[in-house]
Write a protein that holds these residues in place. Structure first.
Motif, PDB file in Angstrom:
ATOM      1  N   SER A   1       0.817  -1.222   0.000  1.00 53.18           N
ATOM      2  CA  SER A   1       0.000   0.000   0.000  1.00 53.18           C
ATOM      3  C   SER A   1       0.846   1.266   0.000  1.00 53.18           C
ATOM      4  O   SER A   1       0.376   2.339  -0.384  1.00 53.18           O
ATOM      5  CB  SER A   1      -0.938   0.013   1.213  1.00 53.18           C
ATOM      6  OG  SER A   1      -0.203  -0.030   2.420  1.00 53.18           O
TER       7      SER A   1
ATOM      8  N   ASN B   1      -4.542   3.989   2.644  1.00 51.15           N
ATOM      9  CA  ASN B   1      -5.757   3.488   2.006  1.00 51.15           C
ATOM     10  C   ASN B   1      -5.516   3.218   0.528  1.00 51.15           C
ATOM     11  O   ASN B   1      -5.691   4.093  -0.322  1.00 51.15           O
ATOM     12  CB  ASN B   1      -6.862   4.527   2.216  1.00 51.15           C
ATOM     13  CG  ASN B   1      -8.220   4.044   1.739  1.00 51.15           C
ATOM     14  OD1 ASN B   1      -8.338   2.997   1.111  1.00 51.15           O
ATOM     15  ND2 ASN B   1      -9.247   4.822   2.040  1.00 51.15           N
ATOM     16  N   THR B   2      -5.106   1.993   0.236  1.00 53.29           N
ATOM     17  CA  THR B   2      -4.812   1.590  -1.139  1.00 53.29           C
ATOM     18  C   THR B   2      -5.608   0.333  -1.462  1.00 53.29           C
ATOM     19  O   THR B   2      -5.503  -0.657  -0.736  1.00 53.29           O
ATOM     20  CB  THR B   2      -3.302   1.296  -1.301  1.00 53.29           C
ATOM     21  OG1 THR B   2      -2.556   2.410  -0.811  1.00 53.29           O
ATOM     22  CG2 THR B   2      -2.957   1.065  -2.761  1.00 53.29           C
ATOM     23  N   PRO B   3      -6.421   0.353  -2.533  1.00 52.63           N
ATOM     24  CA  PRO B   3      -7.222  -0.827  -2.871  1.00 52.63           C
ATOM     25  C   PRO B   3      -6.354  -2.047  -3.176  1.00 52.63           C
ATOM     26  O   PRO B   3      -5.210  -1.920  -3.638  1.00 52.63           O
ATOM     27  CB  PRO B   3      -7.989  -0.383  -4.120  1.00 52.63           C
ATOM     28  CG  PRO B   3      -7.939   1.113  -4.118  1.00 52.63           C
ATOM     29  CD  PRO B   3      -6.656   1.477  -3.455  1.00 52.63           C
ATOM     30  N   LEU B   4      -6.929  -3.216  -2.911  1.00 53.42           N
ATOM     31  CA  LEU B   4      -6.228  -4.462  -3.165  1.00 53.42           C
ATOM     32  C   LEU B   4      -5.725  -4.541  -4.607  1.00 53.42           C
ATOM     33  O   LEU B   4      -4.599  -4.965  -4.866  1.00 53.42           O
ATOM     34  CB  LEU B   4      -7.155  -5.644  -2.860  1.00 53.42           C
ATOM     35  CG  LEU B   4      -6.610  -7.047  -3.181  1.00 53.42           C
ATOM     36  CD1 LEU B   4      -5.368  -7.346  -2.346  1.00 53.42           C
ATOM     37  CD2 LEU B   4      -7.687  -8.105  -2.945  1.00 53.42           C
ATOM     38  N   GLU B   5      -6.559  -4.105  -5.556  1.00 50.12           N
ATOM     39  CA  GLU B   5      -6.187  -4.191  -6.966  1.00 50.12           C
ATOM     40  C   GLU B   5      -4.915  -3.400  -7.252  1.00 50.12           C
ATOM     41  O   GLU B   5      -4.041  -3.833  -8.014  1.00 50.12           O
ATOM     42  CB  GLU B   5      -7.324  -3.672  -7.857  1.00 50.12           C
ATOM     43  CG  GLU B   5      -8.640  -4.403  -7.714  1.00 50.12           C
ATOM     44  CD  GLU B   5      -9.396  -4.048  -6.444  1.00 50.12           C
ATOM     45  OE1 GLU B   5      -9.205  -2.921  -5.912  1.00 50.12           O
ATOM     46  OE2 GLU B   5     -10.156  -4.911  -5.955  1.00 50.12           O
ATOM     47  N   GLU B   6      -4.788  -2.238  -6.631  1.00 50.46           N
ATOM     48  CA  GLU B   6      -3.595  -1.417  -6.828  1.00 50.46           C
ATOM     49  C   GLU B   6      -2.383  -2.050  -6.162  1.00 50.46           C
ATOM     50  O   GLU B   6      -1.279  -2.044  -6.714  1.00 50.46           O
ATOM     51  CB  GLU B   6      -3.833  -0.011  -6.272  1.00 50.46           C
ATOM     52  CG  GLU B   6      -2.630   0.916  -6.329  1.00 50.46           C
ATOM     53  CD  GLU B   6      -2.150   1.222  -7.735  1.00 50.46           C
ATOM     54  OE1 GLU B   6      -1.016   1.732  -7.866  1.00 50.46           O
ATOM     55  OE2 GLU B   6      -2.887   0.942  -8.717  1.00 50.46           O
ATOM     56  N   CYS B   7      -2.574  -2.611  -4.980  1.00 47.93           N
ATOM     57  CA  CYS B   7      -1.463  -3.291  -4.296  1.00 47.93           C
ATOM     58  C   CYS B   7      -0.969  -4.480  -5.114  1.00 47.93           C
ATOM     59  O   CYS B   7       0.243  -4.713  -5.230  1.00 47.93           O
ATOM     60  CB  CYS B   7      -1.899  -3.757  -2.905  1.00 47.93           C
ATOM     61  SG  CYS B   7      -2.263  -2.423  -1.748  1.00 47.93           S
TER      62      CYS B   7
ATOM     63  N   PRO C   1      -5.486   8.241   0.941  1.00 47.62           N
ATOM     64  CA  PRO C   1      -5.811   7.453  -0.252  1.00 47.62           C
ATOM     65  C   PRO C   1      -4.693   7.564  -1.285  1.00 47.62           C
ATOM     66  O   PRO C   1      -4.614   8.534  -2.033  1.00 47.62           O
ATOM     67  CB  PRO C   1      -7.106   8.111  -0.754  1.00 47.62           C
ATOM     68  CG  PRO C   1      -7.018   9.532  -0.279  1.00 47.62           C
ATOM     69  CD  PRO C   1      -6.205   9.518   0.980  1.00 47.62           C
TER      70      PRO C   1
ATOM     71  N   THR D   1      -3.974   6.225  -4.083  1.00 48.40           N
ATOM     72  CA  THR D   1      -4.218   6.268  -5.529  1.00 48.40           C
ATOM     73  C   THR D   1      -4.422   7.705  -5.998  1.00 48.40           C
ATOM     74  O   THR D   1      -4.295   7.993  -7.192  1.00 48.40           O
ATOM     75  CB  THR D   1      -5.454   5.428  -5.912  1.00 48.40           C
ATOM     76  OG1 THR D   1      -6.558   5.785  -5.066  1.00 48.40           O
ATOM     77  CG2 THR D   1      -5.170   3.939  -5.765  1.00 48.40           C
TER      78      THR D   1
END
Length: 200
Positions: free
Chosen positions: A37, A130-136, A174, A176
Motif C-alpha cells: 500500500s 488506504n490503497t485498494p487491493l487491486e492497486e497493491c 488514499p 491512488t
C-alpha cells in the motif's frame, strides 16, 4: 523486591525534560494498510523530512524488527499479534524518550490495532494507508500477491486472510490520489500541531 534493589524512578530523566530538549512531543504513528500500500515508503519519506528538521524520529517496520527482535515469529495470526505487541512495547519506550516513532505494519485486524492502542495509550495515532487491493496487486514489487494467488503463501492478508480497515483513523491517506511526497506532506501537516513539531 530484592533487598538491595530500590526503585529509582524519581531519579531518572523525565519525559518532559526529554521532550523539552528535543523541541517536540513524542508519539507513535501507526501506519496500517495492505502489503504494497505504500506504508514503508511513506514512513521513510516522513522520517527523512522530519530528521532534516531536527526531529528525534525513528521508523520501525518489518525490515528492521523481523530479523532481530521478532526473528522467531512466523506469519500466523497468533504470530502477527505477538509481532505487533512487541513492536508496540518498543514504540512506547521510544515515545517515552520523546521520540516520534513511525510504525509501518499491516496489522490487519481491528483487535490487533486495539491492542497496540491499549499498550501505547494517548500517544497512539493511527494512519490508514488506504490503497485498494487491486492497486497493491498491480504494484506487487516483491511478488507476494502472485505467490499467494498461486497458493505458495498461506494466510496472506487480502487474499486468504482478512484486512479490516480502520473505521476512524487519525488520518486516511488514499494513495491512488496522492504521490508519496503529497502523502508525506499531509501526514507531517497533521502531526505538526499535535506533536508541536518544528516547522520547515
Amino acid at each position: 523486591m530484592a533487598e538491595h534493589i530500590h526503585p529509582i524512578h524519581e531519579q531518572l530523566v523525565q519525559r518532559s525534560e526529554r521532550e523539552a530538549a528535543n523541541g517536540h512531543r513524542g508519539g507513535v504513528v501507526w501506519l496500517t494498510g495492505l502489503s504494497g500500500s505504500g506504508k514503508s515508503t511513506i514512513a521513510a519519506a516522513v522520517e527523512r523530512r522530519l530528521f532534516e528538521r531536527g526531529v528525534f524520529v525513528q521508523v520501525l517496520d518489518g525490515d528492521n524488527v523481523r530479523n532481530g527482535l521478532n526473528g522467531n515469529l512466523g506469519f500466523s495470526l497468533a504470530d502477527r499479534q505477538e509481532n505487533v505487541r512487541r513492536v508496540a512495547e518498543v514504540a512506547k519506550l521510544f515515545a517515552g524518550a520523546g521520540a516520534l516513532v513511525l510504525c509501518s505494519f499491516v496489522s490487519p485486524t481491528r483487535d490487533i490495532r486495539a491492542t497496540v492502542a491499549e499498550i501505547v495509550g494517548d500517544d497512539y495515532l493511527e494512519v490508514y494507508i488506504n490503497t485498494p487491493l487491486e492497486e497493491c496487486e498491480r504494484r506487487d514489487v516483491k511478488g507476494l500477491y502472485a505467490k499467494a494467488r498461486a497458493g505458495e503463501i498461506k494466510q496472506f492478508t487480502g487474499i486468504d486472510s482478512p484486512y479490516e480497515a480502520p473505521p476512524d483513523p487519525f488520518l486516511d491517506l488514499p494513495t491512488t490520489d496522492l504521490t508519496v511526497e503529497q502523502a508525506a506532506t499531509q501526514l507531517i501537516e497533521a502531526l505538526t500541531p499535535r506533536l508541536q513539531l518544528p516547522h520547515a
